[in-house]
Every structure is written in structure tokens, then in C-alpha cells.
Design a protein around this motif. Sequence first.
Motif, PDB file in Angstrom:
ATOM      1  N   THR A 246      36.973  35.300  45.247  1.00  0.00           N
ATOM      2  CA  THR A 246      36.459  35.647  46.568  1.00  0.00           C
ATOM      3  C   THR A 246      36.511  34.452  47.505  1.00  0.00           C
ATOM      4  O   THR A 246      36.373  33.313  47.101  1.00  0.00           O
ATOM      5  CB  THR A 246      35.012  36.175  46.497  1.00  0.00           C
ATOM      6  N   VAL A 247      36.736  34.759  48.746  1.00  0.00           N
ATOM      7  CA  VAL A 247      36.752  33.760  49.803  1.00  0.00           C
ATOM      8  C   VAL A 247      35.801  34.246  50.882  1.00  0.00           C
ATOM      9  O   VAL A 247      35.801  35.415  51.239  1.00  0.00           O
ATOM     10  CB  VAL A 247      38.172  33.595  50.379  1.00  0.00           C
ATOM     11  N   THR A 248      34.976  33.360  51.394  1.00  0.00           N
ATOM     12  CA  THR A 248      34.041  33.747  52.440  1.00  0.00           C
ATOM     13  C   THR A 248      34.697  33.585  53.798  1.00  0.00           C
ATOM     14  O   THR A 248      35.276  32.541  54.102  1.00  0.00           O
ATOM     15  CB  THR A 248      32.768  32.888  52.359  1.00  0.00           C
ATOM     16  N   PHE A 249      34.626  34.620  54.613  1.00  0.00           N
ATOM     17  CA  PHE A 249      35.117  34.600  55.980  1.00  0.00           C
ATOM     18  C   PHE A 249      33.911  34.762  56.891  1.00  0.00           C
ATOM     19  O   PHE A 249      32.821  35.096  56.454  1.00  0.00           O
ATOM     20  CB  PHE A 249      36.109  35.751  56.211  1.00  0.00           C
ATOM     21  N   GLU A 250      34.111  34.559  58.184  1.00  0.00           N
ATOM     22  CA  GLU A 250      33.013  34.694  59.133  1.00  0.00           C
ATOM     23  C   GLU A 250      32.354  36.060  59.049  1.00  0.00           C
ATOM     24  O   GLU A 250      31.161  36.197  59.189  1.00  0.00           O
ATOM     25  CB  GLU A 250      33.513  34.446  60.559  1.00  0.00           C
TER      26      GLU A 250
ATOM     27  N   LEU B   6      49.668  50.311  38.568  1.00  0.00           N
ATOM     28  CA  LEU B   6      48.337  49.722  38.433  1.00  0.00           C
ATOM     29  C   LEU B   6      48.394  48.207  38.578  1.00  0.00           C
ATOM     30  O   LEU B   6      49.223  47.543  37.952  1.00  0.00           O
ATOM     31  CB  LEU B   6      47.762  50.065  37.057  1.00  0.00           C
ATOM     32  N   TYR B   7      47.504  47.682  39.396  1.00  0.00           N
ATOM     33  CA  TYR B   7      47.306  46.239  39.510  1.00  0.00           C
ATOM     34  C   TYR B   7      45.871  45.965  39.110  1.00  0.00           C
ATOM     35  O   TYR B   7      44.951  46.626  39.592  1.00  0.00           O
ATOM     36  CB  TYR B   7      47.535  45.769  40.946  1.00  0.00           C
ATOM     37  N   VAL B   8      45.684  44.984  38.231  1.00  0.00           N
ATOM     38  CA  VAL B   8      44.326  44.608  37.831  1.00  0.00           C
ATOM     39  C   VAL B   8      44.001  43.251  38.453  1.00  0.00           C
ATOM     40  O   VAL B   8      44.636  42.244  38.125  1.00  0.00           O
ATOM     41  CB  VAL B   8      44.175  44.540  36.293  1.00  0.00           C
ATOM     42  N   ALA B   9      43.052  43.251  39.380  1.00  0.00           N
ATOM     43  CA  ALA B   9      42.563  42.004  39.960  1.00  0.00           C
ATOM     44  C   ALA B   9      41.682  41.347  38.899  1.00  0.00           C
ATOM     45  O   ALA B   9      40.632  41.870  38.538  1.00  0.00           O
ATOM     46  CB  ALA B   9      41.771  42.287  41.232  1.00  0.00           C
ATOM     47  N   ASP B  10      42.160  40.248  38.369  1.00  0.00           N
ATOM     48  CA  ASP B  10      41.489  39.580  37.249  1.00  0.00           C
ATOM     49  C   ASP B  10      40.189  38.944  37.718  1.00  0.00           C
ATOM     50  O   ASP B  10      40.177  37.848  38.273  1.00  0.00           O
ATOM     51  CB  ASP B  10      42.417  38.541  36.641  1.00  0.00           C
ATOM     52  N   THR B  11      39.084  39.631  37.481  1.00  0.00           N
ATOM     53  CA  THR B  11      37.780  39.133  37.923  1.00  0.00           C
ATOM     54  C   THR B  11      37.180  38.131  36.948  1.00  0.00           C
ATOM     55  O   THR B  11      36.046  37.704  37.136  1.00  0.00           O
ATOM     56  CB  THR B  11      36.796  40.302  38.152  1.00  0.00           C
ATOM     57  N   THR B  12      37.948  37.743  35.947  1.00  0.00           N
ATOM     58  CA  THR B  12      37.476  36.669  35.087  1.00  0.00           C
ATOM     59  C   THR B  12      37.753  35.320  35.742  1.00  0.00           C
ATOM     60  O   THR B  12      37.322  34.297  35.261  1.00  0.00           O
ATOM     61  CB  THR B  12      38.153  36.717  33.694  1.00  0.00           C
ATOM     62  N   LYS B  13      38.482  35.353  36.868  1.00  0.00           N
ATOM     63  CA  LYS B  13      38.748  34.151  37.657  1.00  0.00           C
ATOM     64  C   LYS B  13      38.012  34.279  38.972  1.00  0.00           C
ATOM     65  O   LYS B  13      37.739  35.365  39.454  1.00  0.00           O
ATOM     66  CB  LYS B  13      40.249  34.019  37.932  1.00  0.00           C
TER      67      LYS B  13
ATOM     68  N   VAL C 251      32.666  38.704  52.900  1.00  0.00           N
ATOM     69  CA  VAL C 251      33.415  38.264  51.733  1.00  0.00           C
ATOM     70  C   VAL C 251      34.537  39.264  51.451  1.00  0.00           C
ATOM     71  O   VAL C 251      34.334  40.462  51.457  1.00  0.00           O
ATOM     72  CB  VAL C 251      32.476  38.162  50.503  1.00  0.00           C
ATOM     73  N   ALA C 252      35.730  38.740  51.229  1.00  0.00           N
ATOM     74  CA  ALA C 252      36.877  39.601  50.898  1.00  0.00           C
ATOM     75  C   ALA C 252      37.414  39.185  49.544  1.00  0.00           C
ATOM     76  O   ALA C 252      37.481  38.011  49.216  1.00  0.00           O
ATOM     77  CB  ALA C 252      37.962  39.469  51.956  1.00  0.00           C
ATOM     78  N   ASP C 253      37.810  40.129  48.753  1.00  0.00           N
ATOM     79  CA  ASP C 253      38.373  39.825  47.446  1.00  0.00           C
ATOM     80  C   ASP C 253      39.874  39.625  47.607  1.00  0.00           C
ATOM     81  O   ASP C 253      40.624  40.579  47.793  1.00  0.00           O
ATOM     82  CB  ASP C 253      38.080  40.959  46.464  1.00  0.00           C
ATOM     83  N   VAL C 254      40.292  38.390  47.548  1.00  0.00           N
ATOM     84  CA  VAL C 254      41.681  38.023  47.784  1.00  0.00           C
ATOM     85  C   VAL C 254      42.588  38.638  46.727  1.00  0.00           C
ATOM     86  O   VAL C 254      43.673  39.130  47.051  1.00  0.00           O
ATOM     87  CB  VAL C 254      41.835  36.486  47.819  1.00  0.00           C
ATOM     88  N   LEU C 255      42.183  38.629  45.492  1.00  0.00           N
ATOM     89  CA  LEU C 255      43.030  39.204  44.440  1.00  0.00           C
ATOM     90  C   LEU C 255      43.229  40.698  44.633  1.00  0.00           C
ATOM     91  O   LEU C 255      44.317  41.227  44.393  1.00  0.00           O
ATOM     92  CB  LEU C 255      42.438  38.933  43.054  1.00  0.00           C
ATOM     93  N   GLU C 256      42.200  41.393  45.056  1.00  0.00           N
ATOM     94  CA  GLU C 256      42.341  42.830  45.276  1.00  0.00           C
ATOM     95  C   GLU C 256      43.279  43.096  46.450  1.00  0.00           C
ATOM     96  O   GLU C 256      44.107  44.010  46.396  1.00  0.00           O
ATOM     97  CB  GLU C 256      40.982  43.482  45.509  1.00  0.00           C
ATOM     98  N   GLU C 257      43.183  42.301  47.497  1.00  0.00           N
ATOM     99  CA  GLU C 257      44.091  42.449  48.632  1.00  0.00           C
ATOM    100  C   GLU C 257      45.535  42.216  48.195  1.00  0.00           C
ATOM    101  O   GLU C 257      46.444  42.949  48.575  1.00  0.00           O
ATOM    102  CB  GLU C 257      43.713  41.481  49.750  1.00  0.00           C
ATOM    103  N   GLU C 258      45.745  41.169  47.404  1.00  0.00           N
ATOM    104  CA  GLU C 258      47.076  40.891  46.867  1.00  0.00           C
ATOM    105  C   GLU C 258      47.556  42.067  46.024  1.00  0.00           C
ATOM    106  O   GLU C 258      48.717  42.467  46.093  1.00  0.00           O
ATOM    107  CB  GLU C 258      47.057  39.628  46.011  1.00  0.00           C
ATOM    108  N   GLY C 259      46.651  42.623  45.244  1.00  0.00           N
ATOM    109  CA  GLY C 259      46.988  43.768  44.401  1.00  0.00           C
ATOM    110  C   GLY C 259      47.488  44.948  45.199  1.00  0.00           C
ATOM    111  O   GLY C 259      48.480  45.588  44.834  1.00  0.00           O
ATOM    112  N   TRP C 260      46.815  45.236  46.300  1.00  0.00           N
ATOM    113  CA  TRP C 260      47.252  46.363  47.133  1.00  0.00           C
ATOM    114  C   TRP C 260      48.624  46.109  47.744  1.00  0.00           C
ATOM    115  O   TRP C 260      49.442  47.021  47.870  1.00  0.00           O
ATOM    116  CB  TRP C 260      46.220  46.708  48.205  1.00  0.00           C
ATOM    117  N   GLU C 261      48.912  44.850  48.099  1.00  0.00           N
ATOM    118  CA  GLU C 261      50.242  44.532  48.625  1.00  0.00           C
ATOM    119  C   GLU C 261      51.310  44.796  47.568  1.00  0.00           C
ATOM    120  O   GLU C 261      52.346  45.403  47.856  1.00  0.00           O
ATOM    121  CB  GLU C 261      50.297  43.075  49.084  1.00  0.00           C
ATOM    122  N   VAL C 262      51.052  44.352  46.346  1.00  0.00           N
ATOM    123  CA  VAL C 262      52.005  44.545  45.243  1.00  0.00           C
ATOM    124  C   VAL C 262      52.167  46.029  44.933  1.00  0.00           C
ATOM    125  O   VAL C 262      53.284  46.545  44.845  1.00  0.00           O
ATOM    126  CB  VAL C 262      51.545  43.755  43.994  1.00  0.00           C
TER     127      VAL C 262
END
Length: 145
Positions: A46-50, A36-43, A53-64
Motif C-alpha cells: 500500500t501507498v498513502t496518497f492525499e 486471475l491475478y493474485v496481489a501478494d498481500t504477504t508483501k 490508501v490505494a493498493d498498488v499491487l491490486e491496481e497492477e493486477g487489474w492492468e495485467v
Amino acid sequence: MYDRILFPTDGSDAARAAKEHAFDHARQYDAELHVLYVADTTKYSTVTFEEGVADVLEEEGWEVVDAVADEADRSGLDVVDVVVQGRPHQQIVEYADEQDVDLVTMGTHGHSGLKRTILGSTTERVLRESNVPVLAVPAGETDGE
């Protein structure tokens, strides 16, 4: 004794040390390993792309999680990989309850900016709130050390 073992990870050195314990217990008891990876949404995460919006922490979580799940799978373990969003300690405790986990195995220090003297703040909170046993593995400790 243990049918489902939860290994919360943030990809830190402390989590890597705890991973070996989680793997060993899963092998010993022929248990299903939940990574289990918890993307800490208290921080802000999100980053806006063209294209949106992608959730960077969630993407990192899936990599881990994917890296750990692949290793567990290669080791012959039954593995469930999950990424959720929220407060890490709350999500870990809720996941353990919802999935009827028998043991939580986690490191004592992670990526938190403020570290407790003995335990990481997330681990400390999980220890206090968990309804199941928690194996807290000190950073740097692996089997055979």
C-alpha cells in the motif's frame, strides 16, 4: 473435457508463454477462460496518497488482467477476469476449487525473487496442492516453438 480453464498471471514472460497454451485449450474445448491475478498481500503493497490508501499491487493486477481479458475477448473467448489478494499459490488453488475449474495453465517462472531450478515456487506449490490438472509451461515456450 475442459469447461473452465484457469490462467493465473503476474504479467511475467513465463505467464505470457503460458497464455498461448491457455488460449489454445480454451478455443479447442470451447471453455470459459478465467484470468486471475493474485496481489501478494504477504508483501507490503500500500501507498498513502492525499486522498487515502490505494493498493498498488491490486491496481497492477487489474492492468495485467484487463490486457489479457481484452485479448481473449478479441479472440472470441468467453473470459472471466479476477483480481484477488492473498498468498498466490493458496489463492490459485482455492479459486480453482471454488470455481470448479478443470485445468490450470501457468508458467514455470514468474516475478518471484527466488526461483526454483525447474519450476517457479508458486507453480511448484500449485502443482502439489491442486485438485485439478496443472499444465506448467516453461518460460519462453509458445505454440509452434
